[in-house]
Design a protein around this motif. Structure first.
Motif, PDB file in Angstrom:
ATOM      1  N   GLU A 122       0.827  -1.211   0.000  1.00  0.00           N
ATOM      2  CA  GLU A 122       0.000   0.000   0.000  1.00  0.00           C
ATOM      3  C   GLU A 122       0.862   1.262   0.000  1.00  0.00           C
ATOM      4  OE1 GLU A 122      -3.728   1.647   2.612  1.00  0.00           O
ATOM      5  OE2 GLU A 122      -1.803   1.339   3.613  1.00  0.00           O
ATOM      6  N   LYS A 141      -4.701   6.761  -1.449  1.00  0.00           N
ATOM      7  CA  LYS A 141      -5.973   6.058  -1.264  1.00  0.00           C
ATOM      8  C   LYS A 141      -5.716   4.813  -0.422  1.00  0.00           C
ATOM      9  CE  LYS A 141      -9.983   4.188  -3.682  1.00  0.00           C
ATOM     10  NZ  LYS A 141     -10.589   3.843  -4.994  1.00  0.00           N
ATOM     11  N   TRP A 154      -6.147   1.475   1.425  1.00  0.00           N
ATOM     12  CA  TRP A 154      -6.982   0.282   1.330  1.00  0.00           C
ATOM     13  C   TRP A 154      -6.565  -0.785   2.334  1.00  0.00           C
ATOM     14  CZ3 TRP A 154      -3.734  -3.729   0.395  1.00  0.00           C
ATOM     15  CH2 TRP A 154      -2.558  -3.466  -0.302  1.00  0.00           C
ATOM     16  N   PRO A 161      -9.144  -0.505   5.799  1.00  0.00           N
ATOM     17  CA  PRO A 161     -10.550  -0.865   5.597  1.00  0.00           C
ATOM     18  C   PRO A 161     -10.767  -2.141   4.803  1.00  0.00           C
ATOM     19  CG  PRO A 161      -9.940   0.851   4.058  1.00  0.00           C
ATOM     20  CD  PRO A 161      -8.747   0.619   4.911  1.00  0.00           C
ATOM     21  N   LEU A 162      -9.753  -2.636   4.078  1.00  0.00           N
ATOM     22  CA  LEU A 162      -9.972  -3.765   3.174  1.00  0.00           C
ATOM     23  C   LEU A 162      -9.065  -4.950   3.491  1.00  0.00           C
ATOM     24  CD1 LEU A 162     -11.730  -4.459   0.706  1.00  0.00           C
ATOM     25  CD2 LEU A 162      -9.832  -3.711  -0.746  1.00  0.00           C
ATOM     26  N   ILE A 206     -17.273  -6.362   3.335  1.00  0.00           N
ATOM     27  CA  ILE A 206     -16.124  -5.477   3.537  1.00  0.00           C
ATOM     28  C   ILE A 206     -15.829  -4.671   2.270  1.00  0.00           C
ATOM     29  CG2 ILE A 206     -13.644  -5.455   3.995  1.00  0.00           C
ATOM     30  CD1 ILE A 206     -14.109  -7.913   5.793  1.00  0.00           C
ATOM     31  N   ILE A 207     -15.913  -5.332   1.106  1.00  0.00           N
ATOM     32  CA  ILE A 207     -15.653  -4.623  -0.151  1.00  0.00           C
ATOM     33  C   ILE A 207     -16.714  -3.551  -0.397  1.00  0.00           C
ATOM     34  CG2 ILE A 207     -15.553  -4.899  -2.659  1.00  0.00           C
ATOM     35  CD1 ILE A 207     -14.333  -7.654  -2.203  1.00  0.00           C
ATOM     36  N   ASN A 208     -17.979  -3.867  -0.144  1.00  0.00           N
ATOM     37  CA  ASN A 208     -19.049  -2.887  -0.341  1.00  0.00           C
ATOM     38  C   ASN A 208     -18.913  -1.706   0.612  1.00  0.00           C
ATOM     39  OD1 ASN A 208     -20.110  -4.444  -2.375  1.00  0.00           O
ATOM     40  ND2 ASN A 208     -21.690  -5.387  -1.100  1.00  0.00           N
ATOM     41  N   ALA A 209     -18.493  -1.987   1.836  1.00  0.00           N
ATOM     42  CA  ALA A 209     -18.269  -0.890   2.779  1.00  0.00           C
ATOM     43  C   ALA A 209     -17.096  -0.018   2.333  1.00  0.00           C
ATOM     44  CB  ALA A 209     -18.015  -1.452   4.174  1.00  0.00           C
ATOM     45  N   TYR A 210     -16.103  -0.632   1.695  1.00  0.00           N
ATOM     46  CA  TYR A 210     -14.933   0.126   1.234  1.00  0.00           C
ATOM     47  C   TYR A 210     -15.273   1.036   0.061  1.00  0.00           C
ATOM     48  CZ  TYR A 210     -10.381   1.010  -0.881  1.00  0.00           C
ATOM     49  OH  TYR A 210      -9.277   1.613  -1.438  1.00  0.00           O
ATOM     50  N   ILE A 211     -16.113   0.520  -0.871  1.00  0.00           N
ATOM     51  CA  ILE A 211     -16.467   1.319  -2.052  1.00  0.00           C
ATOM     52  C   ILE A 211     -17.800   2.046  -1.876  1.00  0.00           C
ATOM     53  CG2 ILE A 211     -15.143  -0.158  -3.587  1.00  0.00           C
ATOM     54  CD1 ILE A 211     -17.660  -1.560  -4.394  1.00  0.00           C
ATOM     55  N   SER A 212     -18.351   2.000  -0.671  1.00  0.00           N
ATOM     56  CA  SER A 212     -19.591   2.723  -0.334  1.00  0.00           C
ATOM     57  C   SER A 212     -20.779   2.299  -1.186  1.00  0.00           C
ATOM     58  CB  SER A 212     -19.369   4.235  -0.476  1.00  0.00           C
ATOM     59  OG  SER A 212     -18.324   4.667   0.365  1.00  0.00           O
TER      60      SER A 212
END
Length: 238
Positions: free
Chosen positions: A129, A136, A138, A141-142, A190-196
Motif C-alpha cells: 500500500e 488512497k 486500502w 478498511p480492506l 467489507i468490499i461494499n463498505a470500502y467502495i460505499s
C-alpha cells in the motif's frame, strides 16, 4: 499349479490362503503343508526414512538469499534506489516465515505460526500500500479485516484438528464448504463498505447458499452410516 476359486489368481504351492482375497485354499489331492521357504515374505516391511527438515530449511534459506541479492543489486544499479525489488524481497520473506521457519522447530506450534503468518502477510500488504497507493488507503478498511477473518477461519480448523481425536472426512468437507460460504459473505460486506455500496449482499448470496447446502449434505451423510458406507463402496473408497 492351482488357482483361487474366488478371484482366479494363480496360487503357489505354499499358500494356505489366497494372498489377494484371503479365500482358503482347499485341495484334497494336495493337502497344505508348512513350506520350508516362502516365495515372498509374510509381511510387508515399511522403511521409514527420516528427513532432516532443519537441514533442508537452512539450505533453502541460503538459496533464497540469491534472488534477494540479485534483485536488490539490479534495482539499485538501474534505478539508484530500492523500488521494485522490495516486492520480491517481501514475498520471499513471507515464503520464509510461512514455509521454512516452522521446519527449524521440532515441536509443532500451530497457533504461534498462524499468528506469525498473519502478521507477516499484513506487513507485506501494508508495504504494498505504501509503495502503490499511499493517497488512497486500502490496507485498514480492506486488507486488514479480510486477512484477519481468514486467519480466524484457519484458527477454527486448527482447533478442530487439535482437540478432536477423530477427523471424519465428511465433517472436514462440511467445515470447508461452510467456511467458504461465510468468507464470501464477509468479503462482499467489507468490499461494499470500502467502495460505499448501499446494497450489502448481492453476489456472495449465490455462492454462500450452495456452499451451505453442500455442507449440510456432508453432515447428513456423516450421520447416516449405512448411506455413507454404500457411497464409499460405489466410489471405490472401500
Amino acid at each position: 499349479m492351482s488357482y483361487c476359486v474366488n478371484c482366479g489368481v494363480e496360487l503357489a504351492q505354499s499358500e494356505k490362503r489366497c494372498p489377494l482375497c484371503k479365500t482358503p485354499v482347499i485341495n484334497p489331492s494336495n493337502p497344505w503343508k508348512e513350506p520350508e521357504s516362502r516365495p515372498y515374505p509374510r509381511r510387508l516391511e515399511v522403511i521409514i526414512q527420516n528427513i532432516n527438515k532443519r537441514f533442508f530449511a537452512v539450505l533453502a534459506s541460503i538459496l533464497l538469499l540469491i534472488p534477494v541479492f540479485i534483485c536488490s543489486l539490479t534495482d539499485i544499479m538501474t534505478t539508484h534506489e530500492f523500488t521494485w525489488s522490495g516486492y520480491v524481497v517481501g514475498a520471499l520473506c513471507v515464503f520464509f516465515v510461512m514455509v521454512l521457519l516452522p521446519m527449524f522447530f521440532s515441536r509443532k506450534r500451530a497457533f504461534l505460526f498462524l499468528a506469525l503468518d498473519i502478521g507477516v502477510i499484513l506487513l507485506y500488504l501494508f508495504f504494498v500500500e505504501l509503495k502503490t497507493s499511499p493517497q488512497k488507503a486500502w490496507f485498514l478498511p480492506l486488507a486488514l479485516p479480510l486477512t484477519v477473518i481468514f486467519g480466524g477461519i484457519v484458527f477454527i480448523f486448527i482447533v478442530y484438528a487439535k482437540y478432536k481425536r477423530v477427523h471424519p472426512v465428511m465433517e472436514i468437507l462440511a467445515l470447508v464448504f461452510a467456511s467458504i460460504g461465510v468468507y464470501t459473505v464477509c468479503m462482499e460486506l467489507i468490499i461494499n463498505a470500502y467502495i460505499s455500496v448501499i446494497v450489502p449482499v448481492r453476489w456472495s448470496f449465490y455462492s454462500c447458499i450452495p456452499c451451505m447446502v453442500i455442507a449440510a449434505a456432508f453432515i447428513i451423510l456423516n450421520r447416516r452410516k449405512k448411506l455413507l458406507e454404500s457411497l464409499e463402496k460405489r466410489l471405490f473408497f472401500k
